[in-house]
Write a protein that holds these residues in place. Structure first.
Motif, mmCIF file in Angstrom:
data_model
loop_
_atom_site.group_PDB
_atom_site.id
_atom_site.type_symbol
_atom_site.label_atom_id
_atom_site.label_comp_id
_atom_site.label_asym_id
_atom_site.label_seq_id
_atom_site.Cartn_x
_atom_site.Cartn_y
_atom_site.Cartn_z
ATOM 1 N N VAL A 277 -6.859 1.537 0.571
ATOM 2 C CA VAL A 277 -5.967 0.395 0.333
ATOM 3 C C VAL A 277 -6.292 -0.248 -1.003
ATOM 4 N N CYS A 278 -5.238 -0.570 -1.748
ATOM 5 C CA CYS A 278 -5.326 -1.408 -2.946
ATOM 6 C C CYS A 278 -4.367 -2.572 -2.761
ATOM 7 N N ALA A 279 -4.919 -3.782 -2.641
ATOM 8 C CA ALA A 279 -4.083 -4.986 -2.502
ATOM 9 C C ALA A 279 -3.081 -4.827 -1.358
ATOM 10 N N HIS A 280 -1.772 -4.846 -1.652
ATOM 11 C CA HIS A 280 -0.756 -4.762 -0.606
ATOM 12 C C HIS A 280 -0.156 -3.367 -0.512
ATOM 13 N N THR A 281 -0.846 -2.359 -1.051
ATOM 14 C CA THR A 281 -0.352 -0.990 -1.060
ATOM 15 C C THR A 281 -1.395 -0.059 -0.473
ATOM 16 N N ALA A 282 -0.954 0.834 0.407
ATOM 17 C CA ALA A 282 -1.827 1.896 0.896
ATOM 18 C C ALA A 282 -1.663 3.107 -0.012
ATOM 19 N N ILE A 283 -2.787 3.718 -0.380
ATOM 20 C CA ILE A 283 -2.789 4.825 -1.341
ATOM 21 C C ILE A 283 -3.182 6.113 -0.621
ATOM 22 N N ILE A 284 -2.343 7.135 -0.744
ATOM 23 C CA ILE A 284 -2.713 8.485 -0.320
ATOM 24 C C ILE A 284 -3.070 9.238 -1.589
ATOM 25 N N TYR A 285 -4.347 9.619 -1.709
ATOM 26 C CA TYR A 285 -4.874 10.160 -2.967
ATOM 27 C C TYR A 285 -5.279 11.612 -2.776
ATOM 28 N N ASN A 286 -4.692 12.485 -3.576
ATOM 29 C CA ASN A 286 -5.043 13.895 -3.592
ATOM 30 C C ASN A 286 -6.114 14.094 -4.656
ATOM 31 N N VAL A 287 -7.333 14.389 -4.204
ATOM 32 C CA VAL A 287 -8.469 14.456 -5.123
ATOM 33 C C VAL A 287 -8.318 15.618 -6.092
ATOM 34 N N PHE A 288 -7.962 16.793 -5.595
ATOM 35 C CA PHE A 288 -7.899 17.973 -6.455
ATOM 36 C C PHE A 288 -6.767 17.877 -7.476
ATOM 37 N N ARG A 289 -5.621 17.368 -7.070
ATOM 38 C CA ARG A 289 -4.486 17.254 -7.980
ATOM 39 C C ARG A 289 -4.513 15.973 -8.808
ATOM 40 N N ASN A 290 -5.385 15.043 -8.429
ATOM 41 C CA ASN A 290 -5.458 13.736 -9.087
ATOM 42 C C ASN A 290 -4.103 13.044 -9.062
ATOM 43 N N ASN A 291 -3.510 13.016 -7.866
ATOM 44 C CA ASN A 291 -2.211 12.378 -7.662
ATOM 45 C C ASN A 291 -2.352 11.255 -6.656
ATOM 46 N N GLN A 292 -1.520 10.251 -6.813
ATOM 47 C CA GLN A 292 -1.444 9.154 -5.843
ATOM 48 C C GLN A 292 -0.028 9.066 -5.288
ATOM 49 N N TYR A 293 0.051 8.779 -3.992
ATOM 50 C CA TYR A 293 1.335 8.421 -3.389
ATOM 51 C C TYR A 293 1.167 7.034 -2.790
ATOM 52 N N HIS A 294 2.106 6.150 -3.110
ATOM 53 C CA HIS A 294 1.968 4.744 -2.742
ATOM 54 C C HIS A 294 2.855 4.412 -1.543
ATOM 55 N N LEU A 295 2.241 3.843 -0.534
ATOM 56 C CA LEU A 295 2.979 3.362 0.638
ATOM 57 C C LEU A 295 3.232 1.876 0.423
ATOM 58 N N GLN A 296 4.419 1.561 -0.087
ATOM 59 C CA GLN A 296 4.761 0.198 -0.456
ATOM 60 C C GLN A 296 5.728 -0.394 0.565
ATOM 61 N N GLY A 297 5.419 -1.591 1.022
ATOM 62 C CA GLY A 297 6.279 -2.245 1.985
ATOM 63 C C GLY A 297 5.774 -3.616 2.389
ATOM 64 N N HIS A 298 4.496 -3.879 2.137
ATOM 65 C CA HIS A 298 3.907 -5.164 2.508
ATOM 66 C C HIS A 298 4.060 -6.177 1.383
ATOM 67 N N ALA A 299 4.317 -7.414 1.759
ATOM 68 C CA ALA A 299 4.406 -8.501 0.784
ATOM 69 C C ALA A 299 3.109 -9.285 0.698
ATOM 70 N N ASN A 300 2.172 -9.005 1.605
ATOM 71 C CA ASN A 300 0.870 -9.668 1.606
ATOM 72 C C ASN A 300 -0.229 -8.613 1.499
ATOM 73 N N ILE A 301 -1.447 -9.091 1.252
ATOM 74 C CA ILE A 301 -2.592 -8.191 1.161
ATOM 75 C C ILE A 301 -2.794 -7.489 2.518
ATOM 76 N N ILE A 302 -2.978 -6.172 2.478
ATOM 77 C CA ILE A 302 -3.214 -5.415 3.711
ATOM 78 C C ILE A 302 -4.584 -5.790 4.256
ATOM 79 N N SER A 303 -4.616 -6.144 5.536
ATOM 80 C CA SER A 303 -5.849 -6.632 6.151
ATOM 81 C C SER A 303 -6.516 -5.596 7.038
ATOM 82 N N CYS A 304 -5.775 -4.631 7.562
ATOM 83 C CA CYS A 304 -6.384 -3.598 8.384
ATOM 84 C C CYS A 304 -5.563 -2.322 8.330
ATOM 85 N N LEU A 305 -6.233 -1.228 8.669
ATOM 86 C CA LEU A 305 -5.694 0.107 8.475
ATOM 87 C C LEU A 305 -6.278 1.020 9.540
ATOM 88 N N CYS A 306 -5.453 1.889 10.108
ATOM 89 C CA CYS A 306 -5.958 2.871 11.074
ATOM 90 C C CYS A 306 -5.073 4.108 11.021
#
Length: 1149
Positions: A277-306
């Motif tokens: 998580v970065c701020a209000h965005t969840a990041i799916i990060y591909n280490v080998f490709r060095n790519n990020q996919y952003h899960l954007q939808g929250h207007a507030n800071i993300i407080s928990c993740l599962c």
């Protein structure tokens, strides 16, 4: 409609899984439409011509041909209805439990959360109307459009525009026949028979008719029933084609991560993918490709993740107003379900967990009285299946997890209390047991709980403590009985196991092991008897924050394997899955267990990020954190280059590259200033400068890099200069001055117009713009050249040099009243006041976007940030609201901003959210919004109540032309001269008549703005104004949100006292004294005349027409008219007679 009816092509396999079968009937008449728009146009013309011919030919021939066509179409419709009914009958199944791994029609329905209904409607209906199709279907759809739209809103889950190829979208063959044949048949059908045909074709069963119409819509649009969520593979997430940007600012990368939340190992088979998580965005990060996919939808800071056990489903939740819980598909990045109002009484979600089969989601709210909720999210319901309010004596529950083998059991804990829950779904009850544990329970110190899990034997619960101990709880479950209820299960503490000395921060299970991570960076593995099996203590890690194991089982040992032996007497190989380690110092590692290979994936700042700066001609960005770390990245390749960590106590507060890009100035929280080599971050000067006692907030270099200036929190400006000593160029301290009374907002170097000498200016919230004389300054003496007041009521927030779009050089200054002011760079006269971007808070920083080519010199843009947003503004600023755009970048506040040297990217630092976001700038999108907003005065009419035809504008016209009569004299008998202009002297009266009350200083600014508007170009002064220009001046100068009580209350809080009712009030004597002595004070005569007008004793207004005045000001007895105590409400409503909103909801007012 049931799921079975919606998905008739589903079949149940041998293992009970639902399989999606794609069956497409071959179409021998399939034909690709190369130009659907041209063909649709030709079809429409042909249809209209045929209608005219039918009317000319006669009714008899039309009736015969119509009957013949009617028969054909009836047969086709009946045959199609029969096919639909057969498919529906074959697809009827019993209602089964939704398995997320086997995405069924229920999941197809969930996918619609991501789809924009407007784009679907515009993408489908134009195709069905323009494509090659029969005229009969046109008539039917015209009659039933409203009903189709209603059906579409409930059935739209079938539609997936992402799967439609351009060729498929252009093809529309609902009857599986060539379009030409259908055109010939329907062209000969009269209108009256078409109407009868529509009534005859109306289905007897309404539900079957709705299903048939939805199916028709799908077939006409070329849309597959199969959902993108159900048909995708794991690789699609990073294979998506990057479409054309639809927003002026698009997030492309996020630097940093929230180390307070876990990192999850999403998948490992072919690529290493992480979730964080970065701020209000969840990041799916591909280490080998060095790519990020952003899960954007929250207007507030993300407080928990599962995540689910199979890593397919991701759940994120936030804290703040209008908090959300969003469930995502990790394969596609699509949000499949959103829970609104998950905790309307609270502030968001504190803890969250998902069952291993991902059917249920448990949340614990962040409120004074916490609420535990269990959600059946796969059913797309908006209310929880079960809720439980927890007593406050249980403490703040901050961790929760499910029993891995029983969806109806879960455990949570606070620092002092562990709670066991048993969910009785049939009783709609969530039973709980929370025994109080004290030091007397075991006669030993227990410590504060960190995490709790279910034991591998499933009959016990384990709670880890910060004293290195495990509390073992026995679960007492009553025997199951079908006839009688024997009570709820409960837990009881049975033993306290002292596992280790270090406090346990992470407790989890994997395969047959119980795993712990502690504050010393050790990771230990225990068996079901809590006997240690193996540990990793040599990795030299920080405190363990999270452990996430791969979902792929460990490969069996072979001759080439290098698994370590365990520590049991047998010495078996310790075969374990690979896993991710996250530490509290914001480092993330990957451990390959075969060979014990530890890889450092990234180390990010563990504290607030306030300082960022872009290199002046290379794609480099320097990021500074309060933890003392400076990192330099290549933002085009997303590659980390080098970093430096300063000694403890030195937190980086400000960073700036010099114009040549060779040096990097760094200001620190305790007042130290470093000048660093830009490519190595080594000290350029032998010793850092320590002339300030407080945090250095601003650093700026002159254009020739001969001077460097700093500003700190103690309102002091310091100047350093480059000198030659012993043949070497070295930096030396020149002087410093405490020139402001309040915080310094901007520190800016410039160049004098008549020379190449640098000039230095500072701007503070004390409303002072100060220019320094660098040439006359000497050691320990900083000379002040000029001091100018920029505002009267509001305070300035930032300044920047206005680009040379005009012949006059300006300083652009933004203030807290959402205004942008242009000051002459030489005289400091306010030349223009304009309405700036108004997005919830005033602009705090701004920069002019660098041009990419010489052709762009006449089209310039501003990049700005306010409290939580980043935005763009087209120059020149003129008050047009369509020339600006903004997006939320850091909900908890933006700390800094930088712009790339080529103007392609903007960067924002999030302060305490420990992240920096890179934004791609697409100027063409913003220009398109301006063109859609209208030309000339059209955008400005939208800022008026009622618009161009509203009552307010009509009154404005009346006042404008009445002022012409007034200037010529009310009682004159001369011929009236009506023109399009009024003289400037009348402007203040018209302003006040329509509800805007400018101060005398603002009136002077307005006069100067109009008078000198064309002086530079023509050399002439303007002494009149027309209505369109008046409208612009009015909208740019008036308060953007109207008159509000908040400003009046603030004044009374400063000037008044607290009366017996607890309200701020001013005594009548003090009130009258303030009017004649403070601010733009009145004379006593002016004050009495004003009160005469306000009390209705002078109906024509103060000195508007002296001949009509009925009462002189001296005859008013203010003691009788004014109360002894004047509150803000009395002043606004009873004295001024204003209608004022209670609160604008905006800052800076």
């Amino acid at each position: 409609m049931s799921d079975a009816a919606e998905a008739p092509r589903e079949a149940t396999g041998e293992n009970g899984e639902t399989e999606m079968k794609e069956e497409e009937e071959p179409n021998p008449n399939y034909k690709e439409v190369e130009d659907p728009q041209q063909e649709s146009k030709d079809d429409t013309i042909a249809w209209r011509e045929s209608q005219e011919e039918e009317r000319k030919t006669g009714e008899e021939e039309g009736e015969e041909e119509g009957k013949e066509d009617k028969k054909i179409v009836m047969e086709e419709t009946e045959e199609k209805a029969g096919e639909v009914q057969e498919k529906e009958a074959s697809g009827i199944q019993e209602e089964t439990t939704v398995e997320p791994q086997e995405v069924t029609a229920s999941m197809i329905r969930l996918e619609t959360q991501i789809t924009d209904s407007q784009s679907i409607t515009s993408g489908i209906f134009p195709k069905t109307q323009r494509g090659s199709k029969s005229k009969l279907s046109l008539q039917l759809e015209d009659a039933e459009t409203d009903e189709l739209l209603r059906d579409l809103s409930t059935q739209i889950e079938f539609l997936d525009l992402d799967q439609i190829s351009p060729e498929e979208q252009q093809i529309s063959s609902p009857e599986r026949q060539p379009s030409g044949e259908l055109e010939e048949k329907t062209d000969r059908m009269p209108q009256d028979e078409l109407g009868q045909e529509r009534r005859d074709l109306e289905p007897e069963n309404r539900e079957e008719g709705q299903e048939r119409r939805v199916s028709d819509i799908q077939s006409k649009a070329g849309i597959s029933r199969e959902s993108l969520v159900s048909s995708t593979t794991e690789d699609i997430l990073f294979q998506k084609d990057k479409s054309t940007p639809v927003y002026p600012l698009t997030m492309t990368w996020s630097f940093g991560w929230n180390s307070s939340l876990p990192v999850y190992y999403i998948r490992e088979e072919r690529q290493r993918v992480l979730l964080y998580v970065c701020a209000h965005t969840a990041i799916i990060y591909n280490v080998f490709r060095n790519n990020q996919y952003h899960l954007q939808g929250h207007a507030n800071i993300i407080s928990c993740l599962c995540v689910s056990e199979d890593r397919r489903w991701i759940a994120t939740a936030d804290k703040g107003p209008d908090c959300l819980v969003i469930i995502w598909d990790s394969f596609t990045g699509i949000p499949v379900h959103t829970i609104f109002d998950s905790c309307p009484e609270g502030n968001g979600i504190m803890a969250m967990a998902m069952t291993h089969d991902a059917k249920y989601l448990a949340t614990i709210s962040d409120a004074e009285v916490q609420k535990v909720c269990i959600w059946k999210w796969t059913l797309a319901v908006e209310t929880p299946a079960c809720t439980l309010e927890l007593p406050t004596e249980y403490g703040v529950q901050n961790y929760v997890t499910f029993n891995p083998t029983n969806n109806k059991e879960l455990v949570s804990n606070s620092k002092t209390r562990a709670i066991y829950y048993a969910w009785y779904e049939e009783r709609d009850t969530l039973a709980h047991s929370a025994p109080l544990l004290t030091e007397k329970t075991f006669n030993k110190l227990v410590g504060k709980f960190s995490q709790s899990i279910f034991h591998l034997n499933l009959t016990q619960i384990l709670s880890a403590t910060m004293e290195g101990k495990l509390v073992v709880w026995d679960i007492h479950r009553p025997p199951s009985s079908a006839s009688t209820f024997l009570g709820f299960p409960y837990i009881k503490p049975c033993k306290l196991v002292h596992l280790q000395k270090e406090g346990i921060t992470v407790l989890t299970t994997i395969d047959s092991y119980i795993v712990t991570g502690d504050i010393k960076g050790n990771i230990k593995f225990y068996d079901h008897t809590l006997s240690i099996v193996n540990w990793y203590s040599h990795l030299k890690l920080g405190a363990i924050r999270t452990l996430s194991f791969s979902k792929t089982p460990a490969t069996p040992p072979t001759e080439k394997s290098n698994y370590p032996p365990d520590c049991t007497l047998k010495g078996d190989l310790f075969v374990l899955r690979n896993f991710i380690i996250g530490t509290s110092d914001a480092a993330v590692y990957h451990l390959t267990t075969d060979g014990t290979k530890l890889e450092k994936l990234f180390v990010e700042p563990k504290d607030a990020i306030c300082a960022i700066s872009c290199h002046p001609y290379q794609p480099l960005i320097a990021i500074g954190s309060i933890c003392g770390m400076i990192k330099v990245w290549n933002y085009e390749n997303k590659q980390y280059l080098f970093s430096r960590v300063f000694e403890k106590g030195l937190g980086v507060q400000s960073l700036t590259y010099n114009p040549e890009g060779a040096l990097l100035g760094a200001g620190f929280t305790e007042g130290t200033v470093y000048i660093l080599d830009a490519m190595s971050l080594e000290n350029e000067s032998p010793e850092p400068f320590k002339y300030s006692r407080t945090s250095v907030t601003h650093i700026s270099f002159s254009h020739d890099s001969q001077y460097m200036a700093t500003a700190d929190r103690s309102f002091t400006v310091a100047v350093y200069m480059l000198v030659v000593r012993n043949g070497q160029r070295v930096w030396e301290y020149l002087a410093r001055l405490r020139s402001h009374r309040k915080s310094i907002r901007s520190l800016l170097f410039g160049v004098y117009l008549d020379s190449n000498e640098p000039r230095l200016l500072s701007l503070g919230t004390d409303r002072l713009l100060i220019e320094y004389d660098l040439l006359r300054s000497y050691k320990d003496h900083l000379e002040v050249l000029d001091i100018h007041h920029t505002d009267q009521g509001c305070y300035p927030t930032c300044m920047v040099w206005y680009p040379p779009l005009t012949r006059e050089l300006f300083l652009l200054i933004c203030n807290s009243g959402y205004k942008v002011k242009l000051f002459n760079a030489t005289t400091k006269m306010c030349r223009k006041t304009l309405l700036g971007p108004a997005y919830g808070s005033p602009i705090e920083q701004t920069q002019v976007l660098p041009v990419r080519s010489m052709a762009e010199l006449q089209k310039r843009y501003l990049v700005f940030i306010n409290r939580d947003k980043v935005g763009l503004q087209i120059l020149p600023v003129d008050g047009n609201p369509h020339k600006t755009s903004a997006i939320v970048c850091h909900p908890n506040g933006v700390a800094g901003m930088a712009v790339s040297y080529d103007g392609c990217y903007a960067f924002t630092a999030g302060g305490h959210d420990r992240s920096v976001v890179q934004w791609k700038i697409t100027l063409s999108v913003l220009e398109a919004a301006v063109s859609l907003g209208g030309e000339d005065l059209t955008p400005f009419y939208g800022l008026l109540s009622g618009g161009r035809e509203g009552k307010f504008y009509r009154e404005l016209e009346d006042y404008f032309y009445y002022s012409q009569l007034r200037s010529q004299g009310i009682d004159t008998m001369e011929t009236r001269k009506v023109s399009e202009h009024i003289c400037l002297s009348e402007l203040p009266f018209v302003m006040r008549a329509i509800g805007f009350y400018p101060s005398e200083e603002k009136i002077d600014d307005i006069f100067n703005e109009i008078k000198f508007g064309e002086y530079v170009d023509t050399g002439k002064l303007i002494d009149k104004i027309n209505l369109p220009d008046f409208l612009k001046v009015y909208l740019n100068h008036k308060p953007p949100f109207g008159n509000t009580m908040s400003g009046i209350h603030k004044s009374f809080e400063v000037l008044g006292y607290t009366n017996s009712k607890g309200k701020k009030a001013i005594r009548r004597e003090d009130f009258l004294r303030l009017l004649v002595t403070k601010g733009e004070h009145m004379t006593e005569e002016e004050m009495l005349d004003c009160f005469a007008s306000l009390f209705g004793l002078n109906p024509e207004g103060w000195k508007s027409e002296p001949a009509t005045c009925s009462v002189k000001g001296s005859e008013i007895c203010l003691e009788e008219e004014l109360p002894d105590e004047i509150t803000a409400e009395i002043f606004a409503t009873e004295i001024l007679g204003l209608t004022i909103s209670e609160d604008s909801g905006q800052d800076g007012q």
